[in-house]
Design a protein around this motif. Structure first.
Motif, PDB file in Angstrom:
ATOM      1  N   HIS A 103       0.822  -1.210   0.000  1.00 41.96           N
ATOM      2  CA  HIS A 103       0.000   0.000   0.000  1.00 41.96           C
ATOM      3  C   HIS A 103       0.856   1.261   0.000  1.00 41.96           C
ATOM      4  N   TYR A 104       0.289   2.311  -0.558  1.00 38.69           N
ATOM      5  CA  TYR A 104       0.724   3.666  -0.212  1.00 38.69           C
ATOM      6  C   TYR A 104      -0.525   4.470   0.133  1.00 38.69           C
ATOM      7  N   ASN A 105      -0.540   5.122   1.300  1.00 36.96           N
ATOM      8  CA  ASN A 105      -1.644   5.987   1.709  1.00 36.96           C
ATOM      9  C   ASN A 105      -1.103   7.404   1.864  1.00 36.96           C
ATOM     10  N   CYS A 106      -1.805   8.392   1.286  1.00 27.77           N
ATOM     11  CA  CYS A 106      -1.286   9.756   1.205  1.00 27.77           C
ATOM     12  C   CYS A 106      -1.637  10.628   2.408  1.00 27.77           C
ATOM     13  N   TRP A 107      -2.327  10.091   3.413  1.00 28.21           N
ATOM     14  CA  TRP A 107      -2.858  10.924   4.491  1.00 28.21           C
ATOM     15  C   TRP A 107      -1.771  11.743   5.185  1.00 28.21           C
ATOM     16  N   GLU A 108      -0.727  11.103   5.681  1.00 25.50           N
ATOM     17  CA  GLU A 108       0.281  11.831   6.449  1.00 25.50           C
ATOM     18  C   GLU A 108       1.263  12.581   5.558  1.00 25.50           C
ATOM     19  N   ALA A 109       1.032  12.532   4.244  1.00 26.87           N
ATOM     20  CA  ALA A 109       1.830  13.340   3.315  1.00 26.87           C
ATOM     21  C   ALA A 109       1.165  14.676   3.023  1.00 26.87           C
ATOM     22  N   VAL A 110      -0.167  14.671   2.796  1.00 29.64           N
ATOM     23  CA  VAL A 110      -0.834  15.903   2.360  1.00 29.64           C
ATOM     24  C   VAL A 110      -2.020  16.294   3.229  1.00 29.64           C
ATOM     25  N   TYR A 111      -2.532  15.385   4.041  1.00 24.93           N
ATOM     26  CA  TYR A 111      -3.755  15.623   4.803  1.00 24.93           C
ATOM     27  C   TYR A 111      -4.853  16.143   3.854  1.00 24.93           C
ATOM     28  N   PHE A 112      -5.451  17.310   4.124  1.00 22.70           N
ATOM     29  CA  PHE A 112      -6.570  17.791   3.299  1.00 22.70           C
ATOM     30  C   PHE A 112      -6.104  18.622   2.099  1.00 22.70           C
ATOM     31  N   ASP A 113      -4.829  18.862   2.001  1.00 20.17           N
ATOM     32  CA  ASP A 113      -4.286  19.757   0.978  1.00 20.17           C
ATOM     33  C   ASP A 113      -4.042  18.992  -0.317  1.00 20.17           C
ATOM     34  N   HIS A 114      -5.104  18.737  -1.064  1.00 20.04           N
ATOM     35  CA  HIS A 114      -5.006  17.946  -2.287  1.00 20.04           C
ATOM     36  C   HIS A 114      -4.672  18.853  -3.478  1.00 20.04           C
ATOM     37  N   LYS A 115      -3.516  18.619  -4.081  1.00 24.11           N
ATOM     38  CA  LYS A 115      -3.121  19.281  -5.318  1.00 24.11           C
ATOM     39  C   LYS A 115      -2.698  18.189  -6.293  1.00 24.11           C
ATOM     40  N   LEU A 116      -3.318  18.171  -7.453  1.00 22.56           N
ATOM     41  CA  LEU A 116      -3.108  17.071  -8.392  1.00 22.56           C
ATOM     42  C   LEU A 116      -1.635  16.888  -8.773  1.00 22.56           C
ATOM     43  N   PRO A 117      -0.874  17.951  -9.112  1.00 28.38           N
ATOM     44  CA  PRO A 117       0.538  17.739  -9.458  1.00 28.38           C
ATOM     45  C   PRO A 117       1.349  17.119  -8.310  1.00 28.38           C
ATOM     46  N   VAL A 118       1.046  17.559  -7.068  1.00 30.00           N
ATOM     47  CA  VAL A 118       1.760  17.007  -5.903  1.00 30.00           C
ATOM     48  C   VAL A 118       1.411  15.533  -5.722  1.00 30.00           C
ATOM     49  N   LEU A 119       0.143  15.193  -5.823  1.00 30.64           N
ATOM     50  CA  LEU A 119      -0.279  13.806  -5.653  1.00 30.64           C
ATOM     51  C   LEU A 119       0.324  12.914  -6.738  1.00 30.64           C
ATOM     52  N   LYS A 120       0.411  13.423  -7.952  1.00 31.06           N
ATOM     53  CA  LYS A 120       1.041  12.642  -9.018  1.00 31.06           C
ATOM     54  C   LYS A 120       2.517  12.407  -8.719  1.00 31.06           C
ATOM     55  N   GLU A 121       3.210  13.445  -8.261  1.00 31.18           N
ATOM     56  CA  GLU A 121       4.624  13.298  -7.924  1.00 31.18           C
ATOM     57  C   GLU A 121       4.812  12.279  -6.800  1.00 31.18           C
ATOM     58  N   ILE A 122       3.954  12.363  -5.785  1.00 29.52           N
ATOM     59  CA  ILE A 122       4.039  11.425  -4.661  1.00 29.52           C
ATOM     60  C   ILE A 122       3.754  10.007  -5.132  1.00 29.52           C
ATOM     61  N   ALA A 123       2.760   9.852  -6.004  1.00 27.76           N
ATOM     62  CA  ALA A 123       2.441   8.518  -6.516  1.00 27.76           C
ATOM     63  C   ALA A 123       3.628   7.917  -7.268  1.00 27.76           C
ATOM     64  N   THR A 124       4.297   8.723  -8.057  1.00 27.73           N
ATOM     65  CA  THR A 124       5.467   8.231  -8.802  1.00 27.73           C
ATOM     66  C   THR A 124       6.562   7.774  -7.848  1.00 27.73           C
ATOM     67  N   LYS A 125       6.812   8.554  -6.823  1.00 26.60           N
ATOM     68  CA  LYS A 125       7.844   8.181  -5.850  1.00 26.60           C
ATOM     69  C   LYS A 125       7.424   6.940  -5.062  1.00 26.60           C
ATOM     70  N   ALA A 126       6.142   6.844  -4.699  1.00 19.44           N
ATOM     71  CA  ALA A 126       5.676   5.662  -3.972  1.00 19.44           C
ATOM     72  C   ALA A 126       5.852   4.405  -4.813  1.00 19.44           C
ATOM     73  N   ALA A 127       5.550   4.494  -6.094  1.00 18.22           N
ATOM     74  CA  ALA A 127       5.722   3.341  -6.979  1.00 18.22           C
ATOM     75  C   ALA A 127       7.187   2.937  -7.063  1.00 18.22           C
ATOM     76  N   SER A 128       8.079   3.912  -7.080  1.00 22.07           N
ATOM     77  CA  SER A 128       9.512   3.589  -7.157  1.00 22.07           C
ATOM     78  C   SER A 128      10.007   2.887  -5.901  1.00 22.07           C
ATOM     79  N   LEU A 129       9.300   3.097  -4.782  1.00 22.82           N
ATOM     80  CA  LEU A 129       9.651   2.409  -3.537  1.00 22.82           C
ATOM     81  C   LEU A 129       9.117   0.977  -3.499  1.00 22.82           C
ATOM     82  N   GLY A 130       8.162   0.669  -4.386  1.00 25.99           N
ATOM     83  CA  GLY A 130       7.601  -0.675  -4.423  1.00 25.99           C
ATOM     84  C   GLY A 130       6.115  -0.740  -4.153  1.00 25.99           C
ATOM     85  N   ALA A 131       5.443   0.430  -4.030  1.00 26.96           N
ATOM     86  CA  ALA A 131       4.003   0.420  -3.772  1.00 26.96           C
ATOM     87  C   ALA A 131       3.249  -0.127  -4.977  1.00 26.96           C
TER      88      ALA A 131
END
Length: 694
Positions: free
Chosen positions: A297-325
């Motif tokens: 799993h990767y869960n974004c809660w403790e990364a962004v909380y309520f501050d959802h910005k699509l470019p940031v979430l995409k960047e985080i998703a890419t990094k999470a996938a590189s870790l093995g998510a």
């Protein structure tokens, strides 16, 4: 006239007996009896003596003790007629249905128009005894208390273990000595609760994790339970579980307890734990795709909380996938005008400010990185500051001036209109978006307990599961506030705690393993500085604690150093390589000679391999580490044992012990008697030891 019945499994026998067609009592529960045991003799031998100052005979401790029979303890049924007058049952035998591993016994009170049925089943593979009670009336009556069939507690048991806790501190064991009187737990929060997990363990004298006799119980209900563990004046002991007092708020003609799961073990607490783990994994949970490996799993809660910005979430998703998510979960903040926790709950439309083109662009990006997409929901809750509340204030449960919890109220899940609205919202969401996972949260207690509330939630969950069978659901309630076999009949994962503090998690996971298997227990690598404790922990410890269960990440991956990325990728790769056999493994708690060490051994289903996680939760009182005994091995077989994370050695470990230089080979007898000598380590460290049968 005596009637007797017995149910046998490979490990245990449950025997019941009755005289003069009254309700039966348990006359034996323990190691399997010989097939030719004379049950009439057992019935008579089970009786105890009477003496001065007492009745001429002991009132029977039946599967539903009756107040009308001069019973001196907690009755199994407290009932009133529609006008409020008390009803005192006198049940007599009516019929029975028997099968190879199950039996149902029906008793009636013709004068009061009541029928009582007790169901028992022993699973021959998991060694779990299931039981439940059903009460039917020929007119509406008011139920104050109905226990699942009452089971006896052993006399060779000096203390009982039940479970308490708090937010970010679940599964704390409370040990209470047996004395005259009782241990009474009545959880009236309306949900399973951090404070009162519905479990009880009775270790017999001298029992440990790995040896001795023990009995264990779990009540599979999500609406708050009541437990009575009582020692009568004559010394007999009973255990009762049922719904919390007063939760059946309306008169009815049929009432049913949840299933009480129980087991006996002659292999210590681990014998009970393995039975619960296997029964939950193989009998209770309904997997959308049983052959699919558990995804990281990767869960974004403790990364962004309520501050959802699509470019940031995409960047985080890419990094999470590189870790093995392998699964990206979008947490709270994607709907309505949800910029904090004060508003918009129950407005389940995608926020066009944050997602002007809907969730599609984020889902497409997540999938392009090789991950599935999951989403957070809190279906049973509503904020007063929401469009839904303004349109339907009557949908909220409780009084207008109630105390809010997290700025929210509960929806009345017994209301069909509420369930229909929620179903339409979520069916639309799931129908329009490629979502394979729901994190189903429940962040406040009920304003008053009501059994209709969890039943309504079950109906909604059942309908969604029926129409979207491929969607996996996690039960979360501010972490571990709703973990029980009732909710897990409808979900496939639990969020054990909102604490991502690996030190806290080490203990929580260790105790939760008395009931929960690896496959359903989520555990995430949290931020470097834990958001719930402020504690700073090394990435190695955080990663290995998460690797003990269903692994995931829950931090901003942009904070990771190059070395932290390397370690996390390494541990995640190891977990993926081993997850298939670990998903089926038994979690065996080890008896550590050093109280600072919390250790477990995950044993493969076929016994050919294992992994030991030895976490150091504190500084040891002695200088050198004490040897750690293993368990569950073949005494005559030989095993190769090696430290997996030898690179984590520290300079203060200066000795020349065998496992520092490479693997050792020894018999199962040696490893279970003398144990393994591990290197010295700092607190908040973990040794991971792999074993293979030669």
């Amino acid at each position: 006239m005596i009637r007797t019945w017995r149910l046998d499994g490979p490990r245990q026998t449950l025997a019941l007996g009755s005289r003069n067609d009254r309700l039966p009592r348990v006359i034996y529960w323990g190691p399997r009896l010989p097939d030719d045991e004379d049950m009439d003799v057992i019935y008579d031998a089970h009786k105890i003596d009477v003496t001065g100052g007492s009745l001429d005979a002991n009132p029977e401790l039946t599967i539903c003790p009756e107040s009308s029979r001069t019973f001196p303890g907690q009755p199994g049924l407290v009932l009133a007629d529609g006008d409020g007058s008390a009803l005192y049952s006198r049940f007599f035998y009516e019929s029975e249905v028997k099968g190879e591993n199950h039996i149902s016994l029906t008793y009636s009170d013709e004068g009061l128009g009541l029928v009582y049925t007790a169901h028992f089943l022993i699973d021959p593979e998991t060694h779990i005894l299931e039981s439940k009670a059903v009460l039917e009336a020929n007119r509406p009556v008011r139920l104050h208390w109905l226990s699942a069939p009452v089971l006896p507690a052993p006399h060779y048991c000096d203390e009982m273990w039940d479970f308490t806790g708090r937010w970010c501190g679940e599964f704390q064991i409370a040990k209470t000595p047996w004395t005259a009187g009782g241990r009474y737990r009545n959880n009236r929060t309306g949900r399973t609760g951090h404070e009162a997990f519905p479990g009880l363990i009775l270790p017999c004298r001298g029992a440990t994790n790995t040896a001795g006799e023990a009995y264990a119980f779990h009540y599979g209900w999500s609406g708050g339970h009541r437990m009575v563990a009582e020692e009568l004046p004559d010394g007999r002991r009973q255990v009762q579980f049922g719904h919390a007092n007063g939760t059946e708020t309306a008169p009815g003609t049929r009432f049913e307890t949840a299933t009480l799961y129980a087991t006996y073990s002659d292999a210590g607490l681990n014998g009970c734990a393995v039975s619960f783990q296997r029964h939950l994994r193989d009998r209770i949970v309904k997997w959308p795709d049983p052959d699919r490996p558990r995804p990281v799993h990767y869960n974004c809660w403790e990364a962004v909380y309520f501050d959802h910005k699509l470019p940031v979430l995409k960047e985080i998703a890419t990094k999470a996938a590189s870790l093995g998510a392998e699964r990206f979960v979008l947490d709270d903040g994607w709907f309505g005008l949800r910029d904090d926790d004060t508003r918009a709950l129950a407005d389940w439309q995608v926020d066009p400010r944050k997602y002007p083109d809907g969730l599609g662009p984020l889902i497409e990006h997540v999938q392009s990185e090789g991950m599935a997409f999951g989403i957070w929901l809190e279906p049973e809750m509503i904020n007063p500051d929401s469009e839904t509340y303004r349109a339907h204030p009557d949908w909220a449960l409780g009084l207008d001036d109630q105390i809010l919890g997290r700025q929210q109220m509960c929806l009345d899940m017994s209301n069909p209109s509420v369930r229909e609205y929620l179903y339409e919202q979520f069916a639309d969401l799931l129908g329009k978006n490629d979502i394979d996972y729901i994190k189903w949260d429940h962040n406040r207690v009920l304003p008053m307990p009501d059994a209709a509330q969890p039943r309504g939630t079950y109906l909604l969950l059942d309908r969604l599961r029926r129409d979207f069978p491929k969607v996996e659901i996690e039960s979360c309630a501010s972490g571990g506030g709703r973990i029980d076999f009732g909710i897990l009949q409808r979900t496939q994962r639990v969020w054990l705690s909102d604490s991502n503090d690996a030190l806290e998690r080490l203990r929580i996971q260790h105790n939760a393993a008395l009931f929960l298997p690896m496959a359903i227990t989520g555990s995430h690598v949290g931020p470097r500085e834990c958001h719930t404790s402020g504690r700073v922990l090394d990435i190695r410890f955080r990663a290995w604690v998460a690797a003990q269960r269903h692994m995931g990440f829950e931090m901003d991956p942009r904070e990771l150093s190059i070395e932290e990325v390397r370690v996390l990728q390494q541990v995640t790769t190891w977990w993926k390589t081993n997850r298939l056999w670990m998903t089926r493994a038994d979690i065996l708690r080890l008896d550590s000679a050093d109280p600072a060490v919390i250790a477990e051994q995950q044993m493969a289903e076929d016994g050919t391999r294992f992994v030991v996680f030895a976490g150091k939760a504190d500084s040891s009182t002695q200088i050198a580490p004490r040897p750690l005994r293993l368990t569950g091995l073949d005494p005559a077989a030989r095993y190769r044992v090696d430290i997996l994370n030898r690179e984590d050695l520290v300079a203060l470990s200066r000795g020349t012990i065998a496992l520092k230089d490479g693997p050792i080979e020894a018999s199962g007898r040696y490893l279970m008697t003398m144990g393994i000598a591990l290197p010295w380590s700092f607190p908040c460290g973990m040794w991971v030891v792999e074993g293979e049968r030669l």
